[in-house]
Scaffold this motif. Structure first.
Motif, PDB file in Angstrom:
ATOM      1  N   TYR A   1      -5.639   3.487   8.730  1.00 21.16           N
ATOM      2  CA  TYR A   1      -5.185   2.603   7.657  1.00 21.16           C
ATOM      3  C   TYR A   1      -6.403   1.952   7.019  1.00 21.16           C
ATOM      4  O   TYR A   1      -7.274   1.430   7.706  1.00 21.16           O
ATOM      5  CB  TYR A   1      -4.246   1.542   8.238  1.00 21.16           C
ATOM      6  N   GLN A   2      -6.478   2.026   5.699  1.00 23.16           N
ATOM      7  CA  GLN A   2      -7.623   1.509   4.954  1.00 23.16           C
ATOM      8  C   GLN A   2      -8.932   2.071   5.523  1.00 23.16           C
ATOM      9  O   GLN A   2      -9.940   1.377   5.650  1.00 23.16           O
ATOM     10  CB  GLN A   2      -7.629  -0.024   4.969  1.00 23.16           C
ATOM     11  N   ASP A   3      -8.882   3.365   5.869  1.00 17.93           N
ATOM     12  CA  ASP A   3     -10.035   4.117   6.374  1.00 17.93           C
ATOM     13  C   ASP A   3     -10.571   3.590   7.713  1.00 17.93           C
ATOM     14  O   ASP A   3     -11.739   3.782   8.053  1.00 17.93           O
ATOM     15  CB  ASP A   3     -11.174   4.144   5.347  1.00 17.93           C
TER      16      ASP A   3
ATOM     17  N   MET B   1       0.844  -1.201   0.000  1.00 14.01           N
ATOM     18  CA  MET B   1       0.000   0.000   0.000  1.00 14.01           C
ATOM     19  C   MET B   1       0.877   1.248   0.000  1.00 14.01           C
ATOM     20  O   MET B   1       1.932   1.266   0.623  1.00 14.01           O
ATOM     21  CB  MET B   1      -0.875   0.014   1.250  1.00 14.01           C
TER      22      MET B   1
ATOM     23  N   SER C   1      -2.688  -4.741   9.884  1.00 10.16           N
ATOM     24  CA  SER C   1      -2.008  -3.928   8.868  1.00 10.16           C
ATOM     25  C   SER C   1      -0.973  -4.686   8.045  1.00 10.16           C
ATOM     26  O   SER C   1      -0.369  -4.095   7.139  1.00 10.16           O
ATOM     27  CB  SER C   1      -1.343  -2.717   9.535  1.00 10.16           C
TER      28      SER C   1
ATOM     29  N   GLN D   1      -2.288   6.055   1.762  1.00  6.81           N
ATOM     30  CA  GLN D   1      -3.468   5.294   2.114  1.00  6.81           C
ATOM     31  C   GLN D   1      -3.648   5.191   3.616  1.00  6.81           C
ATOM     32  O   GLN D   1      -4.595   4.611   4.093  1.00  6.81           O
ATOM     33  CB  GLN D   1      -3.397   3.894   1.512  1.00  6.81           C
ATOM     34  N   PHE D   2      -2.718   5.721   4.397  1.00  4.12           N
ATOM     35  CA  PHE D   2      -2.950   5.774   5.830  1.00  4.12           C
ATOM     36  C   PHE D   2      -2.459   7.093   6.380  1.00  4.12           C
ATOM     37  O   PHE D   2      -1.545   7.703   5.879  1.00  4.12           O
ATOM     38  CB  PHE D   2      -2.274   4.596   6.563  1.00  4.12           C
TER      39      PHE D   2
END
Length: 349
Positions: free
Chosen positions: A144-146, A1, A127, A5-6
């Motif tokens: 992380y990843q919303d 990722m 994660s 994205q985080f």
């Protein structure tokens, strides 16, 4: 990722980033039913129930609290935190909507652990390969990843940490376009401070004494960040410059970086009664609608490229240039003087 994205929240310790947890055999204390009833009566709470946070061969007793815009999974037993947490997050959400209004509201997921051991265990499971980065955090939180993941540090710091990361989550869930790092982080530090008074919770960027104090002490130490560097930088690129210096110097540099991002957001809103405010806020509106005014090369960039530091640096500079002004000369002097005034306004932390 990719790093975009985080989101990461840094406090004052060196190289702090996200949150984690290790196994614990402790259950919710015998008064958990009483806590359940207390939470159920709170005006922002839609439901609350006993639950478990389970993964691999680990299971933690928890509470799941549902509000209008959040599902909160927590192992905390601190009654004051449990009372205030739902109101904090819902109030923060309303504040976020003032900053970047959205129509199709999304529900955010929050994990809030009672200690770092639990946080770290969950982080390693959740994660994956990013866990090695998050493990460096000794005081902070991450998104992380919303999904926001935090642990209980102390009452004063925890809520600013959560508000900061909840904003990153809000952006991830509601913005059609990715924000370059300086825009994501300057808004996060601007939105993280609040005060409790007789009327309840009020968000107030001017009361962010942690960032103001960091600005003052790091400027006194000769560390500063001009706009032209801020709009091309991200937390990772700042960390990459600090390989052969002392922990004390590392702490000063990262504190200065976030303090100058805080000052930059206030500069955008406040300088000369807001001469840069319209352009700055237009960036967030366009990001929500998916209409960021980027060059074709950057807008049409492959998804993986759009998550890199190179994309963030180029897009960050381009957006400042096109929406606000060329980040050189006069505006740099204005910003430097503005930072000096902010620093002089705080006497002590």
């Amino acid at each position: 990722m990719g790093y975009l994205q985080f989101g990461i929240f840094f406090l004052l310790l060196p190289l702090m980033i996200i949150c984690g947890c290790l196994p614990s055999t402790k259950s919710l204390r015998p008064d958990s039913t009483d806590r359940l009833e207390m939470i159920r009566l709170l005006p922002t709470v839609r439901s609350v129930e006993k639950s478990n946070i389970a993964f691999d061969d680990i299971s933690y007793d928890a509470l799941t609290i549902v509000t209008a815009h959040y599902t909160i999974h927590t192992t905390s037993t601190d009654r004051l935190i449990l009372r205030r947490l739902p109101m904090l997050l819902e109030s923060a959400y309303q504040n976020f909507k003032l900053y970047a209004p959205v129509k199709n509201e999304q529900v955010g997921t929050i994990y809030y652990f009672k200690n770092r051991d639990q946080w770290l265990s969950f982080t390693k499971h959740f994660s994956g390969r990013q866990a090695s980065t998050f493990e460096k955090i000794h005081s902070g939180a991450y998104c992380y990843q919303d999904v926001c993941v935090a642990w209980q540090i102390n009452r004063a710091a925890d809520f600013s940490v959560l508000t900061h990361e909840a904003w990153h989550q809000y952006c991830g869930l509601n913005m059609a376009d990715t924000l370059p790092s300086w825009l994501a982080e300057s808004s996060a530090v601007y939105l993280e401070s609040f005060i409790w008074d007789s009327d309840g919770l009020k968000f107030s960027p001017r009361h962010n004494l942690n960032r103001l104090w960091d600005l003052k002490r790091t400027m006194q130490a000769g560390i500063s960040f001009p706009i032209s560097k801020l709009v091309r930088s991200d937390p990772g690129s700042i960390l990459d410059t600090m390989s052969n210096i002392s922990d004390q110097q590392k702490e000063l540099i990262i504190s200065s970086y976030y303090a100058h991002l805080y000052a930059l957001a206030r500069f955008m809103f406040e300088y000369e009664y807001g001469i840069y405010r319209k352009g700055y806020t237009a960036i967030y509106s366009d990001a929500v609608s998916g209409n960021l005014q980027l060059s074709a090369e950057l807008r049409d960039a492959h998804e993986l490229y759009s998550q890199t530091r190179l994309w963030s640096a180029r897009a960050g500079y381009e957006l400042f240039q096109s929406y606000i002004t060329e980040p050189t000369g006069e505006v740099e002097l204005q910003f430097r003087q503005f930072c000096g005034k902010l620093a002089s306004s705080v006497r002590r932390k």
